[in-house]
Design an enzyme around this catalytic site. Structure first.
Site, PDB file in Angstrom:
ATOM      1  N   SER A 133       0.852  -1.186   0.000  1.00 29.92           N
ATOM      2  CA  SER A 133       0.000   0.000   0.000  1.00 29.92           C
ATOM      3  C   SER A 133       0.887   1.234   0.000  1.00 29.92           C
ATOM      4  CB  SER A 133      -0.886  -0.008   1.255  1.00 29.92           C
ATOM      5  OG  SER A 133      -1.531   1.240   1.441  1.00 29.92           O
ATOM      6  N   TYR A 146      -1.767  -0.219  10.916  1.00 24.98           N
ATOM      7  CA  TYR A 146      -1.833  -0.659   9.522  1.00 24.98           C
ATOM      8  C   TYR A 146      -0.559  -0.280   8.774  1.00 24.98           C
ATOM      9  CZ  TYR A 146      -3.472  -1.023   4.680  1.00 24.98           C
ATOM     10  OH  TYR A 146      -3.608  -1.344   3.351  1.00 24.98           O
TER      11      TYR A 146
END
Length: 240
Positions: A133, A146
């Site tokens: 990501s 995250y």
């Protein structure tokens, strides 16, 4: 000429399902791994072995890969796509959500790599594609745990590449920005979900999973002596 086997985790929806369709259209037999086998079977792809596997359980991953290789031959690639995005404030986010992301986003990737890497080393070739990501390259509010897991995906990919490059094995990192998937729906903080949706709208919307799938296919289709080390992509309106 028959195409080689590709293993794909998190294949039941979003990026995983879109990638499965593209790779199947290219003629590859597939091992499709997810917890929701009914979603995998609903894709209705030819020469696709659908297996209910929890990627946080190494033995399950290795067993599924062994079964697929028995049927279709050695795995030429794996797309480690399974993951979770559980956003929250560090002070009050349930610790169980941290554990879930560590197990799925980090250990799940490591277990996927381990399941195919010995065979690739023996054959001196193969491709490992890890879905990370933009949050593995920079930080965002409410993304602390995250981001930690996605920074880990970037780090393990870079280190692994150095280990296996001399054996002709490619390691690719795909780092998308916001994508229209189910990931956000699992965030337990309603305000964070609302704010995230508003942020996506202000950026003109998120990426279609198909676009990310096409970037995966592009990297894989390159000649074996060419490694697209990292692809970072986001909607044009996403400023951060």
């Amino acid at each position: 000429m028959s195409k080689p086997l590709i293993v794909l985790t998190g294949a039941s929806s979003g990026i995983g399902a879109a990638t499965a369709r593209l790779l199947s259209a290219d003629g590859h037999p597939l091992l499709l791994i997810a917890r929701r086998t009914e979603r995998l079977e609903a894709l209705d792809l030819p020469r696709a072995l659908c297996r209910k596997v929890d990627v946080t359980e190494r033995a399950q991953v290795e067993q599924a890969v062994a079964e697929a290789e028995q049927e279709f031959g050695p795995a030429d690639a794996i797309v480690n796509n399974a993951g979770a995005m559980l956003l929250g404030h560090m002070a009050d986010q349930p610790v169980e959500e941290w554990d879930r992301m560590i197990d799925l986003n980090i250990k799940g990737v490591l277990y996927g790599v381990r399941a195919v890497l010995p065979g690739m080393l023996a054959r001196r070739g193969g491709t490992i594609i890890n879905i990370s990501s933009i949050a593995g390259r920079k930080t965002f509010p409410d993304h602390t745990a995250y981001c930690a897991t996605k920074f880990a995906v970037h780090a393990l990919s870079e280190s692994l590449r150095a280990e296996v490059a001399s054996a002709g094995i490619r390691v690719v990192t795909i780092a998308p920005g916001a994508v229209e998937t189910e990931l956000l729906s699992h965030t337990s903080n309603e305000q964070i979900r609302t704010d995230y949706e508003a942020w996506k709208e202000s950026a003109g919307g998120a990426l279609d999973p198909q676009v990310v799938a096409e970037s995966i296919r592009y990297a894989y289709r390159q000649p074996q002596n060419v490694t697209v080390r990292e692809i970072v992509l986001a909607s044009t309106g996403q400023e951060t």
